[in-house]
Design a protein around this motif. Structure first.
Motif, PDB file in Angstrom:
ATOM      1  N   ALA A 289       0.839  -1.211   0.000  1.00  0.00           N
ATOM      2  CA  ALA A 289       0.000   0.000   0.000  1.00  0.00           C
ATOM      3  C   ALA A 289       0.869   1.254   0.000  1.00  0.00           C
ATOM      4  O   ALA A 289       0.611   2.187  -0.772  1.00  0.00           O
ATOM      5  N   ASP A 290       1.902   1.284   0.847  1.00  0.00           N
ATOM      6  CA  ASP A 290       2.795   2.447   0.886  1.00  0.00           C
ATOM      7  C   ASP A 290       3.482   2.650  -0.461  1.00  0.00           C
ATOM      8  O   ASP A 290       3.591   3.774  -0.952  1.00  0.00           O
ATOM      9  N   TRP A 291       3.944   1.561  -1.055  1.00  0.00           N
ATOM     10  CA  TRP A 291       4.588   1.628  -2.369  1.00  0.00           C
ATOM     11  C   TRP A 291       3.615   2.152  -3.431  1.00  0.00           C
ATOM     12  O   TRP A 291       3.957   3.016  -4.233  1.00  0.00           O
ATOM     13  N   ALA A 292       2.374   1.628  -3.420  1.00  0.00           N
ATOM     14  CA  ALA A 292       1.365   2.062  -4.397  1.00  0.00           C
ATOM     15  C   ALA A 292       1.035   3.542  -4.223  1.00  0.00           C
ATOM     16  O   ALA A 292       0.896   4.273  -5.210  1.00  0.00           O
ATOM     17  N   ILE A 293       0.923   3.986  -2.986  1.00  0.00           N
ATOM     18  CA  ILE A 293       0.630   5.398  -2.719  1.00  0.00           C
ATOM     19  C   ILE A 293       1.739   6.275  -3.284  1.00  0.00           C
ATOM     20  O   ILE A 293       1.477   7.283  -3.937  1.00  0.00           O
ATOM     21  N   GLU A 294       2.978   5.861  -3.074  1.00  0.00           N
ATOM     22  CA  GLU A 294       4.118   6.639  -3.564  1.00  0.00           C
ATOM     23  C   GLU A 294       4.206   6.590  -5.095  1.00  0.00           C
ATOM     24  O   GLU A 294       4.299   7.626  -5.753  1.00  0.00           O
ATOM     25  N   GLN A 295       4.166   5.398  -5.666  1.00  0.00           N
ATOM     26  CA  GLN A 295       4.305   5.241  -7.115  1.00  0.00           C
ATOM     27  C   GLN A 295       3.129   5.839  -7.879  1.00  0.00           C
ATOM     28  O   GLN A 295       3.317   6.419  -8.947  1.00  0.00           O
ATOM     29  N   GLY A 296       1.938   5.656  -7.345  1.00  0.00           N
ATOM     30  CA  GLY A 296       0.744   6.136  -8.023  1.00  0.00           C
ATOM     31  C   GLY A 296       0.391   7.575  -7.712  1.00  0.00           C
ATOM     32  O   GLY A 296      -0.601   8.092  -8.224  1.00  0.00           O
ATOM     33  N   LYS A 297       1.227   8.201  -6.867  1.00  0.00           N
ATOM     34  CA  LYS A 297       0.951   9.575  -6.429  1.00  0.00           C
ATOM     35  C   LYS A 297      -0.492   9.689  -5.924  1.00  0.00           C
ATOM     36  O   LYS A 297      -1.219  10.624  -6.243  1.00  0.00           O
ATOM     37  N   LEU A 298      -0.859   8.694  -5.127  1.00  0.00           N
ATOM     38  CA  LEU A 298      -2.193   8.649  -4.540  1.00  0.00           C
ATOM     39  C   LEU A 298      -2.195   9.449  -3.244  1.00  0.00           C
ATOM     40  O   LEU A 298      -1.147   9.641  -2.628  1.00  0.00           O
ATOM     41  N   PRO A 299      -3.369   9.898  -2.822  1.00  0.00           N
ATOM     42  CA  PRO A 299      -3.438  10.619  -1.544  1.00  0.00           C
ATOM     43  C   PRO A 299      -2.890   9.746  -0.407  1.00  0.00           C
ATOM     44  O   PRO A 299      -3.190   8.555  -0.332  1.00  0.00           O
ATOM     45  N   ALA A 300      -2.093  10.358   0.426  1.00  0.00           N
ATOM     46  CA  ALA A 300      -1.502   9.630   1.544  1.00  0.00           C
ATOM     47  C   ALA A 300      -2.600   9.009   2.401  1.00  0.00           C
ATOM     48  O   ALA A 300      -3.671   9.580   2.579  1.00  0.00           O
ATOM     49  N   ALA A 301      -2.293   7.834   2.905  1.00  0.00           N
ATOM     50  CA  ALA A 301      -3.257   7.140   3.758  1.00  0.00           C
ATOM     51  C   ALA A 301      -2.504   6.401   4.848  1.00  0.00           C
ATOM     52  O   ALA A 301      -1.499   5.755   4.587  1.00  0.00           O
ATOM     53  N   THR A 302      -3.019   6.495   6.035  1.00  0.00           N
ATOM     54  CA  THR A 302      -2.437   5.756   7.155  1.00  0.00           C
ATOM     55  C   THR A 302      -2.894   4.305   7.089  1.00  0.00           C
ATOM     56  O   THR A 302      -3.869   3.977   6.391  1.00  0.00           O
ATOM     57  N   THR A 303      -2.215   3.457   7.841  1.00  0.00           N
ATOM     58  CA  THR A 303      -2.648   2.057   7.884  1.00  0.00           C
ATOM     59  C   THR A 303      -4.058   1.941   8.454  1.00  0.00           C
ATOM     60  O   THR A 303      -4.813   1.058   8.051  1.00  0.00           O
ATOM     61  N   GLU A 304      -4.424   2.830   9.349  1.00  0.00           N
ATOM     62  CA  GLU A 304      -5.791   2.806   9.895  1.00  0.00           C
ATOM     63  C   GLU A 304      -6.816   3.113   8.805  1.00  0.00           C
ATOM     64  O   GLU A 304      -7.868   2.477   8.739  1.00  0.00           O
ATOM     65  N   ARG A 305      -6.522   4.096   7.954  1.00  0.00           N
ATOM     66  CA  ARG A 305      -7.439   4.415   6.853  1.00  0.00           C
ATOM     67  C   ARG A 305      -7.493   3.267   5.858  1.00  0.00           C
ATOM     68  O   ARG A 305      -8.571   2.919   5.360  1.00  0.00           O
TER      69      ARG A 305
END
Length: 186
Positions: A84-100
């Motif tokens: 998920a962290d990798w996808a958020i970074e690579q996809g320039k997706l809105p940051a999300a915590t593990t809780e979200r």
């Protein structure tokens, strides 16, 4: 006379019930799809078949959010935190915590669908390879394809060395086929 009525009434009753059963969309009760709007939105954004997304969610969590697997996969699409962290970074997706990621289905579906798009790009849109990579990781699937362990087909899924992945592919394909039969459109 009474016996004759029973002979005609029972079959007629069963025929009416059967007609209602087959024409009422009852199969949607057996194969429900939750979070349709979220799935549809992400499907449109990333060009991934919504029935594939729904099938993966069905197999992963049966549309129950806030799940965490014994290995730490989170949320409705069971994303590993590192993925998920990798996808958020690579996809320039809105940051999300593990809780979200764990508790918000829309966030989880967005990240999971982006990841499916990324896997589709890596595997040339071969859906079975994408599903295998979603479960076992793209590195394992590339290795199996390169060394001839698996040829990317359903007929030879038995050659995949990880039993969980073999079973996972079969279940996703099963639900995909059911969803496409039950629902004319998404």
């Amino acid at each position: 006379m009474r016996m004759i009525k029973k002979r005609f009434v029972l079959p007629l009753f069963l025929l009416v019930i059967a007609a209602l059963f087959f024409n009422s969309g009852w199969m949607a009760w057996v194969y429900p799809i939750g979070y349709k709007e979220e799935i549809r939105e992400q499907s449109d954004s990333y060009g991934i078949d919504p029935f594939l997304i729904a099938s993966i969610i069905r197999v992963e969590t049966n549309f129950r959010p806030s799940k965490e697997s014994r290995v730490g996969a989170l949320g409705i699409m069971q994303l590993m935190p590192d993925t998920a962290d990798w996808a958020i970074e690579q996809g320039k997706l809105p940051a999300a915590t593990t809780e979200r990621i764990k508790h918000e289905p829309d966030t989880n579906i967005r990240i999971g669908t982006w990841y499916l798009r990324n896997l589709s790009d890596q595997f040339g849109d071969n859906t079975l390879e994408v599903v295998a990579a979603y479960n076992a990781g793209p590195g394992n699937v590339k290795k199996w394809l390169e060394d001839g362990t698996w040829d990317g087909t359903l007929e030879n899924v038995k050659n995949i060395p990880i039993g969980e992945t073999r079973h996972y592919i079969q279940r996703v394909v099963y639900y995909y086929n059911q969803y496409t039969k039950v629902y004319e459109t998404f």
